[in-house]
Design a protein around this motif. Structure first.
Motif, PDB file in Angstrom:
ATOM      1  N   THR A   9     -39.810  30.671  -9.854  1.00 32.95           N
ATOM      2  CA  THR A   9     -38.907  29.533 -10.065  1.00 32.95           C
ATOM      3  C   THR A   9     -37.632  29.885 -10.820  1.00 32.95           C
ATOM      4  N   ASP A  10     -37.402  31.163 -11.172  1.00 31.63           N
ATOM      5  CA  ASP A  10     -36.288  31.525 -12.031  1.00 31.63           C
ATOM      6  C   ASP A  10     -35.426  32.585 -11.363  1.00 31.63           C
ATOM      7  N   ASN A  11     -34.090  32.490 -11.536  1.00 31.73           N
ATOM      8  CA  ASN A  11     -33.196  33.516 -10.992  1.00 31.73           C
ATOM      9  C   ASN A  11     -32.627  34.380 -12.102  1.00 31.73           C
ATOM     10  N   PHE A  12     -33.389  34.529 -13.183  1.00 37.33           N
ATOM     11  CA  PHE A  12     -32.939  35.311 -14.335  1.00 37.33           C
ATOM     12  C   PHE A  12     -32.579  36.742 -13.940  1.00 37.33           C
ATOM     13  N   GLY A  13     -33.412  37.371 -13.116  1.00 38.27           N
ATOM     14  CA  GLY A  13     -33.157  38.743 -12.699  1.00 38.27           C
ATOM     15  C   GLY A  13     -31.858  38.876 -11.926  1.00 38.27           C
ATOM     16  N   GLU A  14     -31.602  37.934 -11.035  1.00 32.89           N
ATOM     17  CA  GLU A  14     -30.366  37.964 -10.251  1.00 32.89           C
ATOM     18  C   GLU A  14     -29.148  37.788 -11.154  1.00 32.89           C
ATOM     19  N   LEU A  15     -29.215  36.839 -12.076  1.00 35.14           N
ATOM     20  CA  LEU A  15     -28.088  36.589 -12.970  1.00 35.14           C
ATOM     21  C   LEU A  15     -27.844  37.759 -13.916  1.00 35.14           C
ATOM     22  N   SER A  16     -28.908  38.438 -14.327  1.00 32.08           N
ATOM     23  CA  SER A  16     -28.770  39.551 -15.269  1.00 32.08           C
ATOM     24  C   SER A  16     -27.850  40.640 -14.734  1.00 32.08           C
ATOM     25  N   GLY A  17     -27.820  40.800 -13.424  1.00 34.18           N
ATOM     26  CA  GLY A  17     -26.978  41.828 -12.831  1.00 34.18           C
ATOM     27  C   GLY A  17     -25.498  41.603 -13.054  1.00 34.18           C
ATOM     28  N   TYR A  18     -25.103  40.354 -13.304  1.00 33.63           N
ATOM     29  CA  TYR A  18     -23.690  40.036 -13.537  1.00 33.63           C
ATOM     30  C   TYR A  18     -23.270  40.243 -14.996  1.00 33.63           C
ATOM     31  N   VAL A  19     -24.241  40.372 -15.896  1.00 30.47           N
ATOM     32  CA  VAL A  19     -23.934  40.477 -17.315  1.00 30.47           C
ATOM     33  C   VAL A  19     -23.614  41.931 -17.663  1.00 30.47           C
ATOM     34  N   ALA A  20     -22.461  42.155 -18.273  1.00 27.02           N
ATOM     35  CA  ALA A  20     -22.000  43.514 -18.574  1.00 27.02           C
ATOM     36  C   ALA A  20     -21.777  43.690 -20.063  1.00 27.02           C
ATOM     37  N   ARG A  21     -22.099  44.876 -20.569  1.00 27.08           N
ATOM     38  CA  ARG A  21     -21.807  45.228 -21.956  1.00 27.08           C
ATOM     39  C   ARG A  21     -20.399  45.809 -22.036  1.00 27.08           C
ATOM     40  N   VAL A  46     -19.339  39.892 -14.659  1.00 27.24           N
ATOM     41  CA  VAL A  46     -18.618  40.446 -13.522  1.00 27.24           C
ATOM     42  C   VAL A  46     -18.307  39.294 -12.569  1.00 27.24           C
ATOM     43  N   VAL A  47     -17.024  38.977 -12.393  1.00 26.29           N
ATOM     44  CA  VAL A  47     -16.643  37.823 -11.564  1.00 26.29           C
ATOM     45  C   VAL A  47     -15.997  38.245 -10.247  1.00 26.29           C
ATOM     46  N   GLN A  80     -13.703  43.892  -9.183  1.00 30.67           N
ATOM     47  CA  GLN A  80     -12.814  44.690 -10.018  1.00 30.67           C
ATOM     48  C   GLN A  80     -12.374  43.946 -11.289  1.00 30.67           C
ATOM     49  N   ALA A  81     -13.150  42.935 -11.704  1.00 27.86           N
ATOM     50  CA  ALA A  81     -12.767  42.178 -12.903  1.00 27.86           C
ATOM     51  C   ALA A  81     -14.006  41.662 -13.636  1.00 27.86           C
ATOM     52  N   VAL A  82     -13.919  41.675 -14.972  1.00 25.26           N
ATOM     53  CA  VAL A  82     -14.990  41.178 -15.834  1.00 25.26           C
ATOM     54  C   VAL A  82     -14.401  40.100 -16.741  1.00 25.26           C
ATOM     55  N   LEU A  83     -15.042  38.946 -16.756  1.00 27.86           N
ATOM     56  CA  LEU A  83     -14.602  37.828 -17.590  1.00 27.86           C
ATOM     57  C   LEU A  83     -15.248  37.929 -18.965  1.00 27.86           C
TER      58      LEU A  83
END
Length: 291
Positions: A72-84, A97-98, A101-104
């Motif tokens: 029921t959760d898309n946590f794994g999919e969303l985690s891929g967009y999070v960048a350090r 990552v939006v 070639q760009a990170v918000l």
């Protein structure tokens, strides 16, 4: 003599019974592995009666909860967009990552850092150079747009980032629970916890912002009971509602003072939101004119 013989017999019987039971269980071990997997098939001796680890109800409840969360959760999919976002190998900010070639991220953590000093590290461990920063009006309302910035990368990313991450298309109701994200203790993987939205007037009191210089329209506050003695650099970490990114942390945690509230700028696909709002107004006016 008889008593000694009887005692010996009883002792042998006591020893032999669990051994026989053990042999029966081990003969079935392959079948048990198939039934219960690798985590709970081992026999638990020393208990009466002997039993299998998988027979513990707590273990079964734990398994059922994990399966439900995955479904029921898309946590794994969303985690891929999070960048350090790193400077000299140290984490100081987080971004999303939006595009390929760009990170918000939020301006409050960038300060006067030059783009050439900043690198972005993705969830797969790859590192990408930042060439410059630009303003953006695309991810929040105009009043809070100056709180966000885009980090433009030197080289394009893979095709997995052609699709923009899911971002809220309407403000989050204050009565809703949301997922508040943070980094694990190794600052390597994101984790989440459920949090409540704090009313604006209450938040201003908590963070000592009586004149509303920080907590304005387009800014949310979330409860954070993890109070430490130092400022935690959670700048740019998101919160999620119904599978979409809806805010980014602008002050970190306990920055500049110890507090039980974290402050976020709203993330909002305003063109979609405004379009839907205008459409609702037009429909409402049309209905009134017909009546």
């Amino acid at each position: 003599m008889l008593l000694s013989t009887l005692l010996s017999f009883v002792l042998l019987l006591a020893i032999a019974s669990p051994i026989v039971a053990q042999e029966k269980i081990f003969r079935k071990s392959k079948k048990l592995r198939r039934l219960y997997g690798s985590g709970g098939w081992e026999p638990h001796f020393g208990y009466y009666p002997s039993h299998l680890g998988s027979q513990h109800s707590a273990s079964n409840r734990k398994k059922s909860k994990i399966v439900k969360a995955v479904e029921t959760d898309n946590f794994g999919e969303l985690s891929g967009y999070v960048a350090r976002i790193l400077v000299k190998d140290k984490l100081f900010c987080t971004g999303l990552v939006v595009s390929n070639q760009a990170v918000l991220t939020v301006k409050t953590c960038m300060n006067d850092k030059l783009g050439t000093e900043v690198v972005v590290k993705l969830s797969d461990g790859s590192i990408h150079n930042v060439v410059d920063k630009t303003d953006t009006q695309d991810f929040t309302m105009a009043k809070t747009a100056d709180l966000l910035t885009l980090l433009n990368l030197q080289n394009p990313l893979g095709t997995q980032f052609v699709k923009e991450p899911p971002i809220c298309t309407n403000p989050v109701p204050s009565s809703e629970k949301v997922d508040q994200w943070s980094w694990d203790k190794f600052q390597a993987s994101p984790k989440k916890k459920v949090a409540s939205i704090i009313a604006s007037d209450q938040c201003r009191e908590i963070i000592n912002d009586p004149n509303g210089m920080v907590v304005t329209a387009g800014v949310d506050c979330l409860e954070n009971s993890k109070i430490t003695k130092k400022c935690e650099k959670t700048f740019g970490l998101p919160y999620v509602w119904r599978g979409s990114f809806c805010g980014m942390n602008i002050l970190g945690h306990n920055c500049p003072n110890i507090s039980s509230a974290d402050v976020y700028v709203n993330l909002l696909k305003k063109k979609i939101y405004i379009g839907a709002t205008i459409n609702n107004v037009l429909e409402s006016n049309l209905e009134e004119s017909v009546l």
